[in-house]
Design an enzyme around this catalytic site. Structure first.
Site: not given
Length: 443
Positions: A220-223, A245, A343
């Protein structure tokens, strides 16, 4: 008529294209990098005194379009599939919050039902590349739900941006599909990943320890995901695949070092498969015009049946709160929406069904300067459950890993308390006993 003639006949200014929108319409913009610049959207907003009852559906919108300002609410109603960006988070707190609980994989299906109920003429405004020698434009770095909404639309407006890279996969559409073209060179927004905190580094280390050669990862997204990529570079792991995704930060370096080869993937072998990206120019340069990289809509990339065909799928996603039974909250803080369904559940279930697969949910042990535990006896009032407890897999904090697969609710409570912040473990044990998850010990 040649494609060149079609293109020229539909080439217009932003105010001219804005006139395609009619009262009662529902208009969409894509996710992130597929979104048009301010030019066309603000031209549509400028028609607020001419139009009425126009619905605008958007997700993860990067730009602060005029249409979001309060004075436009009399004309444009808003609906959101994902908040997250600062101006959308402010709207999430307001009286105009209007969240659509769509999963990434089913956005087109659910919009079909919405259109059946409300019967609005539909359109979408999207960025594209200039046409190639055959008259096809490319959606470039975002294919998320764009094609599904195009298929449901009566009109499509394209903002033609020569800075958008062409991409391989399900991205190319003939100029005849579009009602209007507005040429507007503008920068592709780059968002460098913020540096990770000590907590995020430790969480990333705990995740990497769970990986093995030939795993096929979704991140997924992020640090924390960005730190996972950095740690993977020197992990000694090899022949990883990517079916995701969003493109993981640093994907290009993992390919360069031979960590990612996609060699053993069963679905789209040899290919990095994704639906969108957000990162820096270096990542975009790698993803564009690269035959190893295929962009597909989420109806395919997030399709549980497709994901499940792959072996050793590892779904790695961030969360906000986890209760002692394993219910995972990833999109709201109490009753306040912060992000969206997205997602995550698509990949959690896909990984569960994948041979050798597993889902990993990341959650820092505390928030608000260690004053609040994110592992809790009960989820907060109003919180939306993103992953139901019966699909929860591995939960990772900076204090360790709880493997919930195959465990009973009392056994899960024991494992989750072990990875909570030490200062909250006694209270969590008490809460678990109050819930009947832990029984009184008899000596």
């Amino acid at each position: 008529m040649s494609w060149q003639d079609i293109y020229k006949s539909r080439l217009m200014t932003a105010p001219e294209a804005a006139k395609i929108v009619k009262s009662g319409d529902c208009m969409w913009t894509p996710l992130l990098l597929g979104q048009p610049s301010m030019l066309i959207m603000d031209a549509i907003a400028d028609r607020k005194d001419e139009l009425k009852d126009v619905e605008y559906i958007n997700c993860l919108t990067l730009r602060p379009y005029k249409i979001f300002k309060p004075e436009y609410r009399g004309t444009f109603t808003l609906a959101f599939g994902f908040y997250s960006t600062p101006h959308l988070q402010e709207l999430a707190k307001s009286e105009w919050s209007n969240f659509l609980p769509y999963q990434s994989s089913d956005a087109g299906i659910k919009y079909g039902h919405r259109k059946r109920i409300f019967n609005r003429r539909t359109g979408i405004i999207t960025q594209v590349t200039p046409p190639d020698e055959h008259g096809f434009v490319s959606l470039g770095l975002d294919t998320f739900y764009t094609e599904a909404i195009m298929d449901a639309s009566e009109w499509i407006i394209a903002e033609v941006n020569p800075n958008m890279p062409r991409t391989y996969g399900q991205t190319n559409f003939h100029v005849s599909r579009f009602a209007a073209f507005v040429e507007n060179p503008n920068p592709v927004i780059a968002v460098p990943t913020p540096p990770p905190s000590d907590v995020e580094i430790k969480m990333a280390e705990n995740v990497v320890a769970l990986l093995k050669d030939r795993d096929c990862i979704q991140v997924g997204i992020g640090a924390v995901p960005a730190m996972i990529s950095k740690l993977l570079e020197n992990s000694g792991l090899k022949d990883l695949g990517i079916h995701t995704e969003m493109a993981p930060a640093g994907s290009h370096r993992l390919v360069d070092k031979g960590v990612v080869t996609c060699k053993y993937k069963k679905v789209n072998p040899g290919k990095i498969l994704l639906a969108f990206t957000m990162g820096d120019k270096e990542l975009y340069d790698f993803l564009g015009n690269n035959p190893m990289v295929e962009f597909r809509p989420t109806s395919y990339a997030n399709n549980i049946a497709v994901i499940a065909q792959e072996d050793n799928v590892v779904a790695i996603n961030g969360s906000i709160e986890v209760d002692l039974t394993g219910q995972i909250v990833s999109e709201s803080v109490g009753n306040l929406m912060r992000t969206g369904t997205g997602g995550q559940l698509d990949f959690v279930i896909g990984a569960f069904l994948s041979k050798g697969g597993r889902a990993i949910n990341l959650v820092p042990a505390t928030t608000l300067n260690d004053t609040v535990s994110r592992i809790v006896p009960y989820i907060s009032q109003g919180a939306r459950v993103t992953v139901p407890r019966h699909y929860a897999g591995f939960v990772v904090t900076e204090y360790g890993v709880a493997d919930l697969y195959g465990r009973s609710e009392p056994e899960r409570a024991v494992e989750l308390i072990k990875i909570a912040h030490p200062k909250f473990r006694e209270d969590l044990e008490k809460g678990a006993r109050e819930r009947g998850l832990l029984k009184k010990k008899t000596f």
